[in-house]
Motif scaffolding. Sequence first.
Motif, PDB file in Angstrom:
ATOM      1  N   VAL A 173       0.846  -1.203   0.000  1.00  0.00           N
ATOM      2  CA  VAL A 173       0.000   0.000   0.000  1.00  0.00           C
ATOM      3  C   VAL A 173       0.877   1.247   0.000  1.00  0.00           C
ATOM      4  CG1 VAL A 173      -1.708   1.349   1.273  1.00  0.00           C
ATOM      5  CG2 VAL A 173      -1.933  -1.130   1.150  1.00  0.00           C
ATOM      6  N   CYS A 174       1.885   1.259   0.868  1.00  0.00           N
ATOM      7  CA  CYS A 174       2.759   2.436   0.970  1.00  0.00           C
ATOM      8  C   CYS A 174       3.491   2.683  -0.339  1.00  0.00           C
ATOM      9  CB  CYS A 174       3.744   2.250   2.120  1.00  0.00           C
ATOM     10  SG  CYS A 174       4.590   3.762   2.606  1.00  0.00           S
ATOM     11  N   ARG A 175       3.927   1.620  -0.984  1.00  0.00           N
ATOM     12  CA  ARG A 175       4.612   1.784  -2.266  1.00  0.00           C
ATOM     13  C   ARG A 175       3.664   2.310  -3.335  1.00  0.00           C
ATOM     14  NH1 ARG A 175       8.133  -3.816  -2.023  1.00  0.00           N
ATOM     15  NH2 ARG A 175       9.914  -2.958  -0.876  1.00  0.00           N
ATOM     16  N   ARG A 176       2.408   1.868  -3.302  1.00  0.00           N
ATOM     17  CA  ARG A 176       1.445   2.389  -4.285  1.00  0.00           C
ATOM     18  C   ARG A 176       1.212   3.885  -4.079  1.00  0.00           C
ATOM     19  NH1 ARG A 176      -1.508  -2.405  -3.122  1.00  0.00           N
ATOM     20  NH2 ARG A 176      -3.068  -1.273  -1.876  1.00  0.00           N
ATOM     21  N   VAL A 177       1.155   4.300  -2.838  1.00  0.00           N
ATOM     22  CA  VAL A 177       0.827   5.696  -2.527  1.00  0.00           C
ATOM     23  C   VAL A 177       2.052   6.605  -2.624  1.00  0.00           C
ATOM     24  CG1 VAL A 177      -0.014   7.273  -0.733  1.00  0.00           C
ATOM     25  CG2 VAL A 177      -1.144   5.062  -1.085  1.00  0.00           C
ATOM     26  N   HIS A 178       3.174   6.172  -2.032  1.00  0.00           N
ATOM     27  CA  HIS A 178       4.351   7.039  -1.916  1.00  0.00           C
ATOM     28  C   HIS A 178       5.515   6.666  -2.830  1.00  0.00           C
ATOM     29  CE1 HIS A 178       2.886   9.560   1.280  1.00  0.00           C
ATOM     30  NE2 HIS A 178       2.690   8.547   2.114  1.00  0.00           N
ATOM     31  N   GLY A 179       5.502   5.463  -3.377  1.00  0.00           N
ATOM     32  CA  GLY A 179       6.617   5.041  -4.204  1.00  0.00           C
ATOM     33  C   GLY A 179       7.752   4.414  -3.430  1.00  0.00           C
ATOM     34  N   HIS A 180       7.606   4.295  -2.109  1.00  0.00           N
ATOM     35  CA  HIS A 180       8.596   3.636  -1.258  1.00  0.00           C
ATOM     36  C   HIS A 180       7.860   3.086  -0.047  1.00  0.00           C
ATOM     37  CE1 HIS A 180       8.596   6.801   1.857  1.00  0.00           C
ATOM     38  NE2 HIS A 180       8.406   7.621   0.844  1.00  0.00           N
ATOM     39  N   ASP A 181       8.521   2.220   0.707  1.00  0.00           N
ATOM     40  CA  ASP A 181       7.847   1.640   1.871  1.00  0.00           C
ATOM     41  C   ASP A 181       8.369   2.247   3.166  1.00  0.00           C
ATOM     42  OD1 ASP A 181       9.845  -0.204   3.389  1.00  0.00           O
ATOM     43  OD2 ASP A 181      10.141  -0.753   1.282  1.00  0.00           O
ATOM     44  N   HIS A 216       2.029   7.541  11.155  1.00  0.00           N
ATOM     45  CA  HIS A 216       1.560   7.873   9.811  1.00  0.00           C
ATOM     46  C   HIS A 216       0.508   6.869   9.357  1.00  0.00           C
ATOM     47  CE1 HIS A 216       4.439   4.695   8.595  1.00  0.00           C
ATOM     48  NE2 HIS A 216       3.672   4.568   7.522  1.00  0.00           N
ATOM     49  N   ALA A 217      -0.223   7.246   8.320  1.00  0.00           N
ATOM     50  CA  ALA A 217      -1.240   6.375   7.740  1.00  0.00           C
ATOM     51  C   ALA A 217      -1.257   6.574   6.234  1.00  0.00           C
ATOM     52  CB  ALA A 217      -2.620   6.686   8.327  1.00  0.00           C
ATOM     53  N   VAL A 218      -1.557   5.526   5.502  1.00  0.00           N
ATOM     54  CA  VAL A 218      -1.706   5.609   4.054  1.00  0.00           C
ATOM     55  C   VAL A 218      -2.891   4.749   3.633  1.00  0.00           C
ATOM     56  CG1 VAL A 218       0.713   6.092   3.499  1.00  0.00           C
ATOM     57  CG2 VAL A 218      -0.045   3.736   3.689  1.00  0.00           C
ATOM     58  N   GLY A 219      -3.515   5.131   2.527  1.00  0.00           N
ATOM     59  CA  GLY A 219      -4.635   4.373   2.008  1.00  0.00           C
ATOM     60  C   GLY A 219      -4.812   4.618   0.527  1.00  0.00           C
ATOM     61  N   ASP A 220      -5.448   3.670  -0.138  1.00  0.00           N
ATOM     62  CA  ASP A 220      -5.717   3.840  -1.560  1.00  0.00           C
ATOM     63  C   ASP A 220      -6.681   4.989  -1.815  1.00  0.00           C
ATOM     64  OD1 ASP A 220      -4.065   1.758  -2.367  1.00  0.00           O
ATOM     65  OD2 ASP A 220      -5.647   0.253  -2.143  1.00  0.00           O
ATOM     66  N   SER A 221      -7.539   5.292  -0.823  1.00  0.00           N
ATOM     67  CA  SER A 221      -8.537   6.348  -1.010  1.00  0.00           C
ATOM     68  C   SER A 221      -8.800   7.061   0.310  1.00  0.00           C
ATOM     69  CB  SER A 221      -9.849   5.748  -1.519  1.00  0.00           C
ATOM     70  OG  SER A 221     -10.487   5.003  -0.483  1.00  0.00           O
ATOM     71  N   ASN A 222      -9.530   8.156   0.233  1.00  0.00           N
ATOM     72  CA  ASN A 222      -9.929   8.866   1.447  1.00  0.00           C
ATOM     73  C   ASN A 222     -10.809   8.003   2.336  1.00  0.00           C
ATOM     74  OD1 ASN A 222      -8.554  11.227   0.918  1.00  0.00           O
ATOM     75  ND2 ASN A 222     -10.309  12.286   0.007  1.00  0.00           N
ATOM     76  N   TYR A 272      11.347  12.639  -4.447  1.00  0.00           N
ATOM     77  CA  TYR A 272       9.983  12.863  -3.970  1.00  0.00           C
ATOM     78  C   TYR A 272       9.009  12.479  -5.076  1.00  0.00           C
ATOM     79  CZ  TYR A 272       5.674  15.058  -2.403  1.00  0.00           C
ATOM     80  OH  TYR A 272       4.381  15.280  -2.034  1.00  0.00           O
ATOM     81  N   THR A 273       8.065  11.615  -4.744  1.00  0.00           N
ATOM     82  CA  THR A 273       7.014  11.217  -5.667  1.00  0.00           C
ATOM     83  C   THR A 273       5.685  11.716  -5.117  1.00  0.00           C
ATOM     84  OG1 THR A 273       8.229   9.212  -6.274  1.00  0.00           O
ATOM     85  CG2 THR A 273       5.892   9.286  -6.826  1.00  0.00           C
ATOM     86  N   PRO A 274       4.951  12.548  -5.851  1.00  0.00           N
ATOM     87  CA  PRO A 274       3.649  13.001  -5.361  1.00  0.00           C
ATOM     88  C   PRO A 274       2.756  11.816  -5.011  1.00  0.00           C
ATOM     89  CG  PRO A 274       4.295  14.250  -7.300  1.00  0.00           C
ATOM     90  CD  PRO A 274       5.285  13.130  -7.165  1.00  0.00           C
ATOM     91  N   PRO A 275       2.072  11.869  -3.872  1.00  0.00           N
ATOM     92  CA  PRO A 275       1.251  10.733  -3.435  1.00  0.00           C
ATOM     93  C   PRO A 275       0.186  10.360  -4.474  1.00  0.00           C
ATOM     94  CG  PRO A 275       1.519  12.312  -1.663  1.00  0.00           C
ATOM     95  CD  PRO A 275       2.053  12.970  -2.898  1.00  0.00           C
ATOM     96  N   ARG A 276       0.022   9.058  -4.668  1.00  0.00           N
ATOM     97  CA  ARG A 276      -1.023   8.542  -5.555  1.00  0.00           C
ATOM     98  C   ARG A 276      -2.082   7.825  -4.708  1.00  0.00           C
ATOM     99  NH1 ARG A 276       3.836   7.474  -8.179  1.00  0.00           N
ATOM    100  NH2 ARG A 276       3.874   5.359  -7.322  1.00  0.00           N
ATOM    101  N   GLY A 277      -2.609   8.554  -3.769  1.00  0.00           N
ATOM    102  CA  GLY A 277      -3.584   8.013  -2.839  1.00  0.00           C
ATOM    103  C   GLY A 277      -3.737   8.995  -1.705  1.00  0.00           C
ATOM    104  N   ALA A 278      -4.215   8.499  -0.560  1.00  0.00           N
ATOM    105  CA  ALA A 278      -4.439   9.349   0.598  1.00  0.00           C
ATOM    106  C   ALA A 278      -3.410   9.036   1.681  1.00  0.00           C
ATOM    107  CB  ALA A 278      -5.842   9.140   1.138  1.00  0.00           C
TER     108      ALA A 278
END
Length: 285
Positions: A173-181, A216-222, A272-278
């Motif tokens: 999930v973190c890699r999908r959103v931020h590009g790194h874990d 911290h928290a990450v998710g595919d969507s809001n 820096y990769t712009p987040p692709r998620g929330a």
Amino acid sequence: MDLKLRPGTPDDAETCGRICYEAFSTLASAHNFPPDFPGPEVTAGLLSMLLGHPGFYSVVAEVNGNVVGSNFLDERSTIPGVGPVTVDPAAQNHGVGRVLMQDVMRRAEDRGAPGIRLLQAGYHTRSLSLYAKLGFQVRDLLACMQGNPPEGEISGYRVRRATTADIEACTAVCRRVHGHDRAGEVRDALVQGTALVVEHDGRISGYATDLAFFAHAVGDSNEDLKALIMAADAFGGPGILVPTTNAELFRWCLERGLRVVQPMTLMTLGLYTPPRGAYLPSILY
């Protein structure tokens, strides 16, 4: 000044903790904001944990043999995070903070880190200027928010305690959103018993190391983050950090009674990769 740097040790926790508390409380008071920490015993406990953790690099500044400041670098994940960096109020405006920052930047470079990140208090114009001159770039404006967690749940999103079996899915999930874990932080949260995951459509679609200032928290969507926020018993420390650029999530939090405690700025240097998620950053990033 006869300024010298040395590695931090657990014996520095009390002195550096007092300086950390005085630096942050003095700054907050000068701008009519509440302090980040309730007392020096809390910051001493925090720094004791960081000084004893193998995943954190620490540096202490001394002037004429007296400790005047410290800085830390969270090396648990691919992208290290800076802080807390603090200087005794009596020793500020003499370049100590710059030297402490340059030290952790060299450390990150020596270790081959692709980037480095930090958060700074939005009302502290001096630190904003210093970090910009050191090469950091503003990436997001955040609202530290506090209040009672909203009640209810998001239909189709189930939140539960994370287990070690979830590390790989959280990393994905973190890699999908931020590009790194940020697997190192997830592992620590599992040990502490604070990590949560949210499941949607039969898979893990988000996680939180906690709902707190240092988590911290990450998710595919809001919707993933809303479910995690609603599952919290309370928000640790000054509060959770909500990107104001995520207007829909920020508005949702406001409409459910959360209040803005203070503004903060996310700054980065290097990759820096712009987040692709929330996402909700921690105070480290």
